[in-house]
Structures are given as structure tokens and as C-alpha cells.
Design a protein around this motif. Structure first.
Motif, PDB file in Angstrom:
ATOM      1  N   GLY A  78      28.915  50.640  39.580  1.00  0.00           N
ATOM      2  CA  GLY A  78      29.159  50.176  40.945  1.00  0.00           C
ATOM      3  C   GLY A  78      29.653  48.739  40.986  1.00  0.00           C
ATOM      4  N   TYR A  79      29.041  47.870  40.192  1.00  0.00           N
ATOM      5  CA  TYR A  79      29.490  46.475  40.155  1.00  0.00           C
ATOM      6  C   TYR A  79      30.931  46.369  39.661  1.00  0.00           C
ATOM      7  N   ILE A  80      31.235  47.072  38.590  1.00  0.00           N
ATOM      8  CA  ILE A  80      32.599  47.019  38.054  1.00  0.00           C
ATOM      9  C   ILE A  80      33.588  47.563  39.081  1.00  0.00           C
ATOM     10  N   ALA A  81      33.241  48.652  39.740  1.00  0.00           N
ATOM     11  CA  ALA A  81      34.121  49.232  40.755  1.00  0.00           C
ATOM     12  C   ALA A  81      34.368  48.255  41.892  1.00  0.00           C
ATOM     13  N   ARG A  82      33.309  47.584  42.352  1.00  0.00           N
ATOM     14  CA  ARG A  82      33.466  46.648  43.467  1.00  0.00           C
ATOM     15  C   ARG A  82      34.226  45.391  43.050  1.00  0.00           C
ATOM     16  N   ILE A  83      34.034  44.959  41.810  1.00  0.00           N
ATOM     17  CA  ILE A  83      34.800  43.810  41.298  1.00  0.00           C
ATOM     18  C   ILE A  83      36.283  44.159  41.243  1.00  0.00           C
ATOM     19  N   LEU A  84      36.602  45.341  40.745  1.00  0.00           N
ATOM     20  CA  LEU A  84      38.003  45.754  40.646  1.00  0.00           C
ATOM     21  C   LEU A  84      38.627  45.991  42.010  1.00  0.00           C
ATOM     22  N   LEU A  85      37.869  46.583  42.934  1.00  0.00           N
ATOM     23  CA  LEU A  85      38.389  46.824  44.281  1.00  0.00           C
ATOM     24  C   LEU A  85      38.776  45.520  44.964  1.00  0.00           C
ATOM     25  N   THR A  86      37.994  44.478  44.739  1.00  0.00           N
ATOM     26  CA  THR A  86      38.214  43.206  45.430  1.00  0.00           C
ATOM     27  C   THR A  86      39.031  42.208  44.623  1.00  0.00           C
ATOM     28  N   TYR A  87      39.452  42.593  43.436  1.00  0.00           N
ATOM     29  CA  TYR A  87      40.157  41.650  42.554  1.00  0.00           C
ATOM     30  C   TYR A  87      41.307  40.936  43.250  1.00  0.00           C
ATOM     31  N   MET A  88      42.154  41.671  43.946  1.00  0.00           N
ATOM     32  CA  MET A  88      43.324  41.034  44.556  1.00  0.00           C
ATOM     33  C   MET A  88      42.926  39.967  45.578  1.00  0.00           C
ATOM     34  N   PHE A  89      41.748  40.112  46.180  1.00  0.00           N
ATOM     35  CA  PHE A  89      41.299  39.145  47.173  1.00  0.00           C
ATOM     36  C   PHE A  89      40.669  37.921  46.525  1.00  0.00           C
ATOM     37  N   TRP A  90      39.678  38.122  45.638  1.00  0.00           N
ATOM     38  CA  TRP A  90      39.014  36.946  45.063  1.00  0.00           C
ATOM     39  C   TRP A  90      39.922  36.194  44.117  1.00  0.00           C
ATOM     40  N   ALA A  91      40.821  36.883  43.412  1.00  0.00           N
ATOM     41  CA  ALA A  91      41.771  36.179  42.537  1.00  0.00           C
ATOM     42  C   ALA A  91      42.721  35.328  43.382  1.00  0.00           C
ATOM     43  N   SER A  92      43.158  35.871  44.505  1.00  0.00           N
ATOM     44  CA  SER A  92      44.026  35.103  45.404  1.00  0.00           C
ATOM     45  C   SER A  92      43.284  33.903  45.988  1.00  0.00           C
ATOM     46  N   GLY A  93      42.033  34.094  46.380  1.00  0.00           N
ATOM     47  CA  GLY A  93      41.249  32.987  46.924  1.00  0.00           C
ATOM     48  C   GLY A  93      41.049  31.876  45.914  1.00  0.00           C
ATOM     49  N   ILE A  94      40.756  32.249  44.669  1.00  0.00           N
ATOM     50  CA  ILE A  94      40.590  31.238  43.611  1.00  0.00           C
ATOM     51  C   ILE A  94      41.915  30.526  43.346  1.00  0.00           C
ATOM     52  N   ALA A  95      43.006  31.276  43.297  1.00  0.00           N
ATOM     53  CA  ALA A  95      44.327  30.663  43.070  1.00  0.00           C
ATOM     54  C   ALA A  95      44.660  29.676  44.183  1.00  0.00           C
ATOM     55  N   LYS A  96      44.292  30.013  45.415  1.00  0.00           N
ATOM     56  CA  LYS A  96      44.567  29.116  46.542  1.00  0.00           C
ATOM     57  C   LYS A  96      43.725  27.839  46.456  1.00  0.00           C
ATOM     58  N   ILE A  97      42.505  27.955  45.945  1.00  0.00           N
ATOM     59  CA  ILE A  97      41.677  26.757  45.754  1.00  0.00           C
ATOM     60  C   ILE A  97      42.267  25.885  44.650  1.00  0.00           C
ATOM     61  N   VAL A  98      42.650  26.511  43.556  1.00  0.00           N
ATOM     62  CA  VAL A  98      43.190  25.784  42.401  1.00  0.00           C
ATOM     63  C   VAL A  98      44.480  25.051  42.767  1.00  0.00           C
ATOM     64  N   ASP A  99      45.320  25.681  43.587  1.00  0.00           N
ATOM     65  CA  ASP A  99      46.584  25.056  43.999  1.00  0.00           C
ATOM     66  C   ASP A  99      46.671  25.091  45.524  1.00  0.00           C
ATOM     67  N   PHE A 100      45.843  24.261  46.146  1.00  0.00           N
ATOM     68  CA  PHE A 100      45.792  24.245  47.607  1.00  0.00           C
ATOM     69  C   PHE A 100      47.129  23.888  48.247  1.00  0.00           C
ATOM     70  N   PRO A 101      47.896  22.953  47.709  1.00  0.00           N
ATOM     71  CA  PRO A 101      49.207  22.681  48.309  1.00  0.00           C
ATOM     72  C   PRO A 101      50.113  23.928  48.343  1.00  0.00           C
ATOM     73  N   ALA A 102      50.040  24.764  47.320  1.00  0.00           N
ATOM     74  CA  ALA A 102      50.829  26.001  47.329  1.00  0.00           C
ATOM     75  C   ALA A 102      50.320  26.947  48.412  1.00  0.00           C
ATOM     76  N   ALA A 103      48.997  26.983  48.614  1.00  0.00           N
ATOM     77  CA  ALA A 103      48.428  27.823  49.670  1.00  0.00           C
ATOM     78  C   ALA A 103      48.919  27.362  51.040  1.00  0.00           C
TER      79      ALA A 103
END
Length: 131
Positions: free
Chosen positions: A15-40
Motif C-alpha cells: 500500500g505504501y509503495i502504491a501510494r508513493i507511486l500514485l503521487t510521484y508526479m505531484f511530490w516530485a513536482s513540488g520538490i522541484a519547485k522548492i529547489v528552483d523556486f524562480p523556475a516555479a
């Protein structure tokens, strides 16, 4: 085979792996936006969202908080709902295929179909989550 699949999917780790994979596109995007806030901020500006910094922050919060709620299986319905609404709102803002010429119309149409599929997956996780 059926008992193997039943046994595998009954494990909490599955269940944890499934939920991590389901949300990957969201949390990866959120982290990328934090890392490069000017790009966001630039992304929000590109799509005409004002004030762009506020939209970037709101996007990060929705993506990370929604993902965390789903991954942790706490208020999963709320996280799935937030990410589902967010995903639906990106369609007219960023994927308006009906205003484009081919080949971009076809490409964006398929992106929208993928977005609808993700929304369906989020609906399933909200439906099947622990209550």
C-alpha cells in the motif's frame, strides 16, 4: 497465482509503495519547485497566473500536502480530492488543446486523457482508503 496476488496486495508495504507511486508526479513536482523556486514562478507567469509567486507557493503546498495525506493514509480522501481538483484545473490553464493546431492539439489531448486517468486513480484511492 490468485493467492500470491492476494497475499502481496494485503501487505502494508504494498500500500505504501502504491501510494508513493500514485503521487510521484505531484511530490516530485513540488520538490522541484522548492529547489528552483524562480523556475516555479516563471511557470506560473508563463500560464498567466497572478501573482505568480503566490500561485507557485499554493501549488507546492497542494502537491506536497496532498501527496503526504495519501502516502500516510490519513485523510486520504482530502489529499486525493485536493490533487484531483488541482489536476482538473490544470487542464484549462495549461493543456487547452482545443485552442491549438496539430500536432500540438493531439499531443495536449493525450496529456488531458492522462490527467483524467490520474484523477480516476485518485478517486479509487479515496474510495478504497482506510476510513
Amino acid at each position: 497465482m490468485n493467492s500470491f496476488v492476494t497475499s502481496l496486495t494485503a501487505k502494508p508495504l504494498f500500500g505504501y509503495i502504491a501510494r508513493i507511486l500514485l503521487t510521484y508526479m505531484f511530490w516530485a513536482s513540488g520538490i522541484a519547485k522548492i529547489v528552483d523556486f524562480p523556475a516555479a514562478v516563471g511557470e506560473m507567469t508563463h500560464f498567466g497566473l497572478n501573482p505568480p509567486a503566490a500561485f507557485a507557493i499554493a501549488t507546492i503546498v497542494v502537491q506536497l500536502a496532498g501527496s503526504a495525506l495519501i502516502i500516510l493514509d490519513r485523510y486520504t480522501w482530502l489529499g486525493a480530492g485536493a490533487l484531483g481538483v488541482f489536476t482538473a484545473l490544470t487542464i484549462p490553464v495549461a493543456h487547452s488543446f482545443w485552442t491549438m493546431d496539430d500536432p500540438f492539439r493531439t499531443i495536449e489531448f493525450h496529456v488531458v486523457m492522462e490527467h483524467l486517468t490520474v484523477i480516476g486513480g485518485l478517486m479509487v484511492v479515496a474510495w478504497k482508503s482506510a476510513r
